[in-house]
Design a protein around this motif. Structure first.
Motif, PDB file in Angstrom:
ATOM      1  N   VAL A 318       0.853  -1.188   0.000  1.00  0.00           N
ATOM      2  CA  VAL A 318       0.000   0.000   0.000  1.00  0.00           C
ATOM      3  C   VAL A 318       0.888   1.237   0.000  1.00  0.00           C
ATOM      4  N   PRO A 319       0.757   2.105  -0.984  1.00  0.00           N
ATOM      5  CA  PRO A 319       1.626   3.284  -1.045  1.00  0.00           C
ATOM      6  C   PRO A 319       1.362   4.263   0.096  1.00  0.00           C
ATOM      7  N   GLU A 320       2.358   5.073   0.389  1.00  0.00           N
ATOM      8  CA  GLU A 320       2.219   6.111   1.417  1.00  0.00           C
ATOM      9  C   GLU A 320       1.206   7.147   0.939  1.00  0.00           C
ATOM     10  N   ARG A 321       0.252   7.482   1.774  1.00  0.00           N
ATOM     11  CA  ARG A 321      -0.813   8.413   1.383  1.00  0.00           C
ATOM     12  C   ARG A 321      -0.461   9.846   1.795  1.00  0.00           C
ATOM     13  N   PRO A 322      -0.673  10.820   0.904  1.00  0.00           N
ATOM     14  CA  PRO A 322      -0.406  12.226   1.254  1.00  0.00           C
ATOM     15  C   PRO A 322      -1.576  12.850   2.019  1.00  0.00           C
ATOM     16  N   ALA A 352      -6.841  12.396  -4.343  1.00  0.00           N
ATOM     17  CA  ALA A 352      -5.418  12.325  -4.665  1.00  0.00           C
ATOM     18  C   ALA A 352      -4.589  12.693  -3.445  1.00  0.00           C
ATOM     19  N   SER A 353      -5.118  13.606  -2.633  1.00  0.00           N
ATOM     20  CA  SER A 353      -4.418  14.031  -1.416  1.00  0.00           C
ATOM     21  C   SER A 353      -5.400  14.706  -0.482  1.00  0.00           C
ATOM     22  N   GLY A 354      -4.995  14.810   0.794  1.00  0.00           N
ATOM     23  CA  GLY A 354      -5.783  15.564   1.756  1.00  0.00           C
ATOM     24  C   GLY A 354      -6.886  14.793   2.442  1.00  0.00           C
ATOM     25  N   VAL A 387     -10.289  10.197   3.256  1.00  0.00           N
ATOM     26  CA  VAL A 387      -8.878  10.592   3.230  1.00  0.00           C
ATOM     27  C   VAL A 387      -8.247  10.154   1.912  1.00  0.00           C
ATOM     28  N   ALA A 388      -7.035  10.651   1.678  1.00  0.00           N
ATOM     29  CA  ALA A 388      -6.306  10.352   0.446  1.00  0.00           C
ATOM     30  C   ALA A 388      -6.254   8.852   0.192  1.00  0.00           C
ATOM     31  N   GLY A 389      -6.486   8.476  -1.076  1.00  0.00           N
ATOM     32  CA  GLY A 389      -6.458   7.078  -1.466  1.00  0.00           C
ATOM     33  C   GLY A 389      -7.820   6.427  -1.555  1.00  0.00           C
ATOM     34  N   GLN A 390      -8.858   7.087  -1.004  1.00  0.00           N
ATOM     35  CA  GLN A 390     -10.195   6.496  -1.031  1.00  0.00           C
ATOM     36  C   GLN A 390     -10.991   7.010  -2.228  1.00  0.00           C
ATOM     37  N   ASN A 391     -11.793   6.105  -2.803  1.00  0.00           N
ATOM     38  CA  ASN A 391     -12.728   6.474  -3.868  1.00  0.00           C
ATOM     39  C   ASN A 391     -14.050   6.852  -3.219  1.00  0.00           C
ATOM     40  N   VAL A 392     -14.563   8.031  -3.564  1.00  0.00           N
ATOM     41  CA  VAL A 392     -15.727   8.560  -2.849  1.00  0.00           C
ATOM     42  C   VAL A 392     -16.810   9.034  -3.810  1.00  0.00           C
TER      43      VAL A 392
END
Length: 532
Positions: A318-322, A352-354, A387-392
């Motif tokens: 799992v990549p590091e999330r910004p 993508a971030s935040g 949060v970053a990485g989630q599809n919403v």
């Protein structure tokens, strides 16, 4: 001599033109121009001298000042509430051992992508027996009985009539240690834009190849989608790939056929940028469900000692999330909907971030619209934040559907993403049939948007570390790494150039990736290095 931050450097070629005092000495006694006289200067002349030295005269280039202000604008830091949410997400991940990933499934047309994923969902209980039976009857009625599992994802009428995936299908399932958002992408070359839109939202890719006689070769040769899809997902930031060698039952689980396919793909994937340690190969039979949920294989396949598909998915990195970076949500879909949870204007996308919370205000770029977040859905369930990485899916207030568009980006009100029509990018040239030259017309892809553009300047060729090898090259050949300048073309019937929301890769990796296509083939990909 270096200049003070925020002050124009007088020796720079980018410095604004400032009206300088005349170089001719006045012939009149007592003139203040030319070489200054000895003696006491008046406060007025001192002020004029200071203004001239600071470059604050009225002829200062406004565009220069705008760029300087942009350069030194302050990046917002997470609020206390956002920091608490980020801490909670990390704590929950550690406690449950489950992390979120997005998986895109790619490959040549008819490799069995939708059938494989439909079978996985059925075996996991995500597709009911009633739905499976209905799909079997429907596909048999139109003479496509082998598409029963594929219809679990290919729900559009056109997809079922034509027997190919056209749009991105999104589903959700879980493994013991991963919450997976599944993105089933089209394999046909006519629908590459939709495939790119899905791959731009993914953390991990699954490349499905067909082991049937001559089928793998057809997809892997020039013009086949196996090569292009692998290049695309890597160029869009995916670093880990699972290769499913499907339809092994058709070749009676022939070990030599499997090893021949693996031997052909390994060096290609390594050249595309996939590390060997992050590449997994699996023999599969999607229709029969073999080696999908568990590693029970027929006797003919006792030569394979690796994991099942489910086990491989459970192990992916799992990549590091910004999380702490400014909010950026590229919109991939806009609709007016009504569910049991919410209704009204809604949009879908991947953070993508935040961090975003219910009640937040966001700015829509492009546009000058501020909307409020009414409801957030993550994996079809209501959530107080994402949060970053989630599809919403976000339901919005204070905005109409016609004020949103695919490709727009939701940002903090105080820190919107920049709109640009010209920028520099560091690109890698793919296996092109015609070299790239200055003036080459391309189609620029960025997340879910694609716009026409021109390569207006070949700045330099570089080595893999980014060091300049040659300035102002005449052409770019296959395998070349280069810095180019791209300018968006005006839309048909408009005199104004198109503009898209962009950031450099240094600012935000997710928002700085671009792809270039020409004549139906992907010719290059890279990252934005400078906004102009």
């Amino acid at each position: 001599m270096s200049s003070t931050p925020g002050t124009p450097n007088r020796s720079s070629s980018n410095a604004p033109s400032v009206r300088a005092p005349s170089s001719k000495a006045s012939s009149k006694p007592g003139s203040n121009t030319g070489t200054p006289r000895r003696g006491t200067s008046t406060p007025l002349s001192l002020a004029a001298s200071d203004l001239a030295g600071l470059g604050l005269e009225d002829s200062v280039d406004e565009e220069f000042l705008r760029r300087e202000a942009e350069k030194y604008r302050e990046v917002p830091v997470p609020t206390l509430k956002q920091e608490e949410l980020i801490a909670k997400v990390k704590e929950d991940e550690e406690k449950t051992g489950k992390k979120n990933i997005s998986l895109v499934v790619v490959g040549h047309v008819d490799a069995g992508k939708s059938t494989l994923m439909g079978r996985l969902l059925y075996d996991l209980g995500e597709m009911s027996e009633k739905e499976k039976t209905a799909n079997e009857r429907g596909s048999l009625r139109v003479g496509k009985s082998s598409f029963a599992f594929a219809w679990g994802l290919d729900a559009l009428g056109d997809e079922r009539d034509r027997g190919v995936t056209i749009d991105i299908a999104t589903e959700h399932f879980e493994t013991p240690h991963r919450n997976v958002t599944l993105l089933d992408a089209p394999g046909h070359r006519d629908f590459i834009p939709a495939m790119i839109s899905g791959a731009a939202q993914a953390d991990v890719a699954m490349l499905v190849v067909d082991a049937s006689p001559n089928a793998f070769e057809a997809g892997f040769e020039r013009g086949g989608q196996t090569r292009e899809h692998a290049w695309l997902v890597r160029s869009l930031g995916v670093k880990e790939i699972i290769v499913g060698v499907n339809k092994m039952d058709v070749v009676d689980w022939d070990q030599y056929r499997y090893e021949d396919i693996v031997a052909g793909l390994k060096p290609f994937l390594a050249a595309a940028g996939f590390a060997g340690a992050r590449t997994t190969f699996l023999p599969l039979a999607a229709m029969k469900g073999t080696n999908i949920l568990n590693d029970t294989l027929p006797e003919d396949a006792d030569w394979f000692k690796g994991p099942s598909l489910m086990e491989a998915l459970d192990r992916v990195g799992v990549p590091e999330r910004p999380y702490a970076a400014p909010l950026r949500i590229p919109i991939s879909n806009v609709f007016k909907g009504q569910t049991a949870i919410a209704s009204g204007v809604a949009c879908q996308g991947r953070l993508a971030s935040g961090v975003v919370q219910c009640g937040d205000q966001v700015r829509v770029v492009p546009g000058d619209v501020i909307a409020s977040i009414r409801t957030i859905e993550v994996d079809d369930d209501s959530a107080p934040f994402a949060v970053a990485g989630q599809n919403v899916t976000l339901y919005l207030a204070g905005v109409d559907a016609n004020q949103l568009c695919i490709g727009a980006v939701l940002c903090p009100v105080s820190y919107p993403i920049r709109l640009v029509s010209r920028f520099q990018a560091q690109i890698l040239v793919f296996d092109v049939t015609t070299p790239i030259i200055t003036g080459t017309a391309v189609e620029l892809f960025h997340h879910s948007v694609n716009v026409p553009a021109n390569i207006t300047r070949l700045v330099a060729t570089t080595d893999k570390a980014g060091n300049v090898v040659k300035n102002n090259p005449r052409v770019l050949q296959k395998g070349t790494t280069a810095v180019v300048e791209l300018t968006l073309r005006a839309a048909t019937g408009s005199s104004r150039p198109a503009m898209i929301p962009l950031e450099t890769a240094k600012e935000n990796k997710e928002m700085g990736r671009v792809l270039l296509r020409r004549g139906g083939e992907t010719i290059a990909a890279g990252v934005v290095s400078e906004l102009l």
